[in-house]
Design an enzyme around this catalytic site. Sequence first.
Site, PDB file in Angstrom:
ATOM      1  CD  GLN A 217      36.852  33.800  49.042  1.00 19.36           C
ATOM      2  OE1 GLN A 217      36.060  33.903  48.585  1.00 19.36           O
ATOM      3  NE2 GLN A 217      38.069  34.193  48.465  1.00 19.36           N
ATOM      4  CG  PHE A 248      34.237  29.908  43.414  1.00 13.99           C
ATOM      5  CD1 PHE A 248      35.514  29.377  42.750  1.00 13.99           C
ATOM      6  CD2 PHE A 248      33.340  29.217  43.498  1.00 13.99           C
ATOM      7  CE1 PHE A 248      35.482  27.978  42.329  1.00 13.99           C
ATOM      8  CE2 PHE A 248      33.593  27.762  43.547  1.00 13.99           C
ATOM      9  CZ  PHE A 248      34.386  27.209  42.803  1.00 13.99           C
ATOM     10  CD  GLU A 252      38.500  39.484  48.554  1.00 14.81           C
ATOM     11  OE1 GLU A 252      38.312  38.678  47.549  1.00 14.81           O
ATOM     12  OE2 GLU A 252      39.477  40.260  48.589  1.00 14.81           O
ATOM     13  NE  ARG A 330      43.249  42.149  41.090  1.00 16.32           N
ATOM     14  CZ  ARG A 330      44.542  41.444  40.750  1.00 16.32           C
ATOM     15  NH1 ARG A 330      45.255  41.390  39.630  1.00 16.32           N
ATOM     16  NH2 ARG A 330      45.374  41.521  41.819  1.00 16.32           N
ATOM     17  NE  ARG A 362      38.955  30.137  39.672  1.00 14.24           N
ATOM     18  CZ  ARG A 362      38.937  28.730  39.568  1.00 14.24           C
ATOM     19  NH1 ARG A 362      37.854  28.527  39.564  1.00 14.24           N
ATOM     20  NH2 ARG A 362      40.115  28.142  39.797  1.00 14.24           N
ATOM     21  CB  ALA A 534      44.795  38.914  45.256  1.00 16.45           C
ATOM     22  CD  GLU A 735      41.706  36.162  41.684  1.00 22.32           C
ATOM     23  OE1 GLU A 735      42.851  36.573  41.888  1.00 22.32           O
ATOM     24  OE2 GLU A 735      40.732  36.904  41.631  1.00 22.32           O
TER      25      GLU A 735
HETATM   26  N1  MTE Z   1      39.174  26.906  43.455  1.00 22.34           N
HETATM   27  C1  MTE Z   1      38.283  26.095  44.144  1.00 22.34           C
HETATM   28  N2  MTE Z   1      38.237  24.842  43.910  1.00 22.34           N
HETATM   29  N3  MTE Z   1      37.271  26.739  44.907  1.00 22.34           N
HETATM   30  C2  MTE Z   1      37.305  28.290  44.841  1.00 22.34           C
HETATM   31  O1  MTE Z   1      36.383  28.624  45.716  1.00 22.34           O
HETATM   32  N4  MTE Z   1      38.309  30.091  44.494  1.00 22.34           N
HETATM   33  C3  MTE Z   1      39.327  30.869  43.405  1.00 22.34           C
HETATM   34  C4  MTE Z   1      40.544  30.221  43.047  1.00 22.34           C
HETATM   35  N5  MTE Z   1      40.168  28.888  42.816  1.00 22.34           N
HETATM   36  C5  MTE Z   1      38.385  28.856  44.299  1.00 22.34           C
HETATM   37  C6  MTE Z   1      39.382  28.130  43.661  1.00 22.34           C
HETATM   38  C7  MTE Z   1      39.808  32.500  43.826  1.00 22.34           C
HETATM   39  S1  MTE Z   1      38.544  33.519  43.442  1.00 22.34           S
HETATM   40  C8  MTE Z   1      40.763  32.559  44.281  1.00 22.34           C
HETATM   41  S2  MTE Z   1      41.398  34.354  44.617  1.00 22.34           S
HETATM   42  C9  MTE Z   1      41.855  31.725  44.670  1.00 22.34           C
HETATM   43  O2  MTE Z   1      41.323  30.279  44.330  1.00 22.34           O
HETATM   44  C10 MTE Z   1      42.222  31.516  46.156  1.00 22.34           C
HETATM   45  O3  MTE Z   1      43.038  30.554  46.355  1.00 22.34           O
HETATM   46  P1  MTE Z   1      44.652  30.561  46.100  1.00 22.34           P
HETATM   47  O4  MTE Z   1      45.192  32.181  46.445  1.00 22.34           O
HETATM   48  O5  MTE Z   1      45.200  29.894  47.408  1.00 22.34           O
HETATM   49  O6  MTE Z   1      44.938  30.077  44.860  1.00 22.34           O
HETATM   50  N1  HPA Z   2      41.995  40.546  44.743  1.00 17.53           N
HETATM   51  C1  HPA Z   2      41.140  40.164  45.659  1.00 17.53           C
HETATM   52  N2  HPA Z   2      40.813  40.822  46.745  1.00 17.53           N
HETATM   53  C2  HPA Z   2      41.204  42.312  46.976  1.00 17.53           C
HETATM   54  C3  HPA Z   2      42.068  42.734  45.828  1.00 17.53           C
HETATM   55  C4  HPA Z   2      42.524  42.023  44.836  1.00 17.53           C
HETATM   56  O1  HPA Z   2      43.383  42.346  43.886  1.00 17.53           O
HETATM   57  N3  HPA Z   2      42.597  43.915  46.126  1.00 17.53           N
HETATM   58  C5  HPA Z   2      41.864  44.088  47.519  1.00 17.53           C
HETATM   59  N4  HPA Z   2      41.250  43.136  47.660  1.00 17.53           N
HETATM   60 MO1  MOS Z   3      39.379  35.499  44.545  1.00 15.82          MO
HETATM   61  S1  MOS Z   3      38.170  36.660  43.321  1.00 15.82           S
HETATM   62  O1  MOS Z   3      40.642  36.921  44.631  1.00 15.82           O
HETATM   63  O2  MOS Z   3      38.654  35.507  46.158  1.00 15.82           O
END
Ligand code: MTE
Ligand code: HPA
Ligand code: MOS
Length: 788
Positions: A217, A248, A252, A330, A362, A534, A735
């Site tokens: 990520q 998920f 990260e 958070r 997430r 995030a 999330e």
């Molecule tokens: N959806 C799918 N299909 N796969 C993933 O790994 N990760 C989640 C969420 N939805 C995830 C998911 C998490 S932890 C985050 S932070 C966000 O997607 C990240 O993507 P976005 O910021 O583009 O929504």
């Molecule tokens: N979400 C995910 N990753 C992060 C954050 C957060 O709020 N802050 C710093 N790293």
């Molecule tokens: Mo999502 S836990 O901020 O990768």
Amino acid sequence: MNTQNDAFLKALNPTDTSAWKEVGKSHPHESAILHVVGEATYTDDIAESQGTLHAALGLSQKAHARIRSINLDAVRSAVGVVDVLLASDIPGVNDCGAIIHDDPILADGLVQYIGQPIFAVVADSHDNARRAVRKVVIDYEELPAILTPQAAHAAKSYVLPPMHLARGDVKQAFEKAAHVVKGELLVGGQEQFYLEGQISYAIPKEGNGMLVLCSTQHPSEMQHHVAHALGLHAHNIVVECRRMGGGFGGKESQSGLWACVAAVCAQKLKRPVKLRADRDDDMIVTGKRHCFHYDYEVGYDDNGLILAAKVDMVSRAGFSADLSAPVATRAVCHFDNTYYLSDVDIRAACGKTNTQSNTAFRGFGGPQGAIAIEYIVDEIARNLGRDALDIRKVNFYGRNDEEGRNVTQYGQKVVDNVIHELVAELEDTSEYRQRRMDIAAFNATSPVLKKGLALTPLKFGIAFNVTHLNQAGALVHVYTDGSVLVNHGGTEMGQGVNTKVAQVVAHELGVPLENVRVSATDTSKIANTSATAASTGADLNGKAAQDAANKIRQRLAEFFAKLHNGEVTAVTFAAGFIQLGEHSMSFADLAQKAYLARVQLWSDGFYATPGLSWDSKTMNGSPFSYYAYGASVSEVIVDTLTGEWRLLRADSLYDAGNSLNPAIDIGQVEGAFIQGMGWLTTEELWWNKDGKLMTHAPSTYKIPGVSDCPKDFRTNLFKNRNVADSIHRSKAVGEPPLLLPFSVFFAIRDAIASVADYRFNPPLQAPATSEAILKALTAVEEMAAQSI
Ligand code: MTE
Ligand code: HPA
Ligand code: MOS
């Protein structure tokens, strides 16, 4: 493929394009067909270069120990082994810590959990590397190990100094409170269980270059880790990620280990090296969602209004800091959830334990903060003999300034509160009150099977809670045939960020979505990116891509206006055509003509979220750009003899603002709901007394299956334009919906409480496994027996 050109040609010149749009439409995921037919390329699917070798990790068998000696003779002489690398083989810095440098790539003398990598074997095949690893003989000098967050708290063993946030006068507020509820709660962690495990493939390039294909990520952070490990500069390293099979949060920061080991091996051997974790190793080595323990004490009045709240939480951080500090932050900033807490005292500590270093998952601490207050509100309701929904409503943030109940405990003003309307809508459409009565009637005549119902709300702050991370870049290329290629800093993990960013660019340039393609995330294209995390992926990268596309659009508009002696502002872009009065031209023709006139057809774009502030010392500021809201109602049936249960019906309503793509957003809400339900019910992480994680495969760790989804599963988006100037006034969705299935947990608790006429609070811990449910049932029955 000529289908793209065909799409241009087929787009008829419409007379009225005012309704034309590419955002806000339910386009399928950009890779949906590739996923289904098996053509979507994941890191392990990329054709291997000649001479590729395969690595495997040798893991610590002790939770806390000094290594007296390592005998690698049998490993080195095993079939197919090319080399064995130890910490001393790392030419640069032996660290892949996300924030603090306390995360060795390979343990050097000291091991701090069972599963910590100590050495890497490189062999001619994945299988040979894995077989060789087991032949090691290590002499350990064992040290005392701390395994639980409670034990860490008692020993004041922390990965960083504890946090404290207080507002008002809690002591005085308690004195005014007619009632007090006090207790403790344990909420377990959660394995990310991405379908594609951790993997990196490092390919040496000329002149100290290194290409790392990595399921991550956070390509930029991987670039920096690899550069440091190799003792090189960032510009020597290119990290690329086309897509992940889920992240998920688990990719990260924790893709770092795999990227670094593959790169160190590749550099030493001057051959491409792939490091792919099998499921057991992945689960034993990498961190998970933090489990949390809470001690709480809350004062409230006869109406259920919370007057004073005190909570002391401690998380299981594991052996190193990783992202535990922002996760705890958070949690502290989500302890309020949708409730105004006038006088609060929140303490949060990150317990240093001899277990995997826990990380993002997430929700990132948000779910762990909010579930505590929901547990408390649930108890207040039962203590007062009221419906929990009524107590929730009493405590909601105010609707407006006048009520004086709209500043969070960390000082951010809530200016977009829609929880009253949203919950009212859901209460109505889910027939909550009627079903409450139906369930009471059912339970009265059903001695073994008991039904439960709960409605839980959510509020989730959108933005990285580390302010500087809220920035993004993008690059948009328009080619002379009018086709468009977008690159941005976000990574695709299935959540649809590429689809949404492509929609934004298509919309801006007035071309059909089919004409826009998004290429792999690549550190040589966009520099210094933040993790896709995030929930900000589409918010940040969508804005950056819009900025880039807008610059090109502006240049094209000027060119076309000049061509026809018209006003630039009168030029429109829609449905694949540019128009100015009676003049129109297809976007493809326009691109060709503009190129011949030497107009720059590509541009960069940048975005930094405005208006954010955060002081980590005082835990005060406005860290979030806006809030997303939601609520859900769950109805369960529990077998009180076995502790088995089913989710009968779930209704969710989620505020995605002006959704960029309703189909994708509904998919995210449903997915998060089921994933969060797994966290709170069946997914139990269990370490044995030596600190070995015993639940390290699907055979012992139960994630929800298709059959666990409720037959009646209703998911809707709440109509609500974002008051913040987000991308097309949409709201993040990744999330926040993970908090929706709180309603499943509290419906189970409700069903348990029914066995003693709702008079006692079941001491149900999460996850509510059948075992935990039976325990809580027994406790309630004992309380009832004692009270007679
Ligand atoms: N959806 C799918 N299909 N796969 C993933 O790994 N990760 C989640 C969420 N939805 C995830 C998911 C998490 S932890 C985050 S932070 C966000 O997607 C990240 O993507 P976005 O910021 O583009 O929504
Ligand atoms: N979400 C995910 N990753 C992060 C954050 C957060 O709020 N802050 C710093 N790293
Ligand atoms: Mo999502 S836990 O901020 O990768």
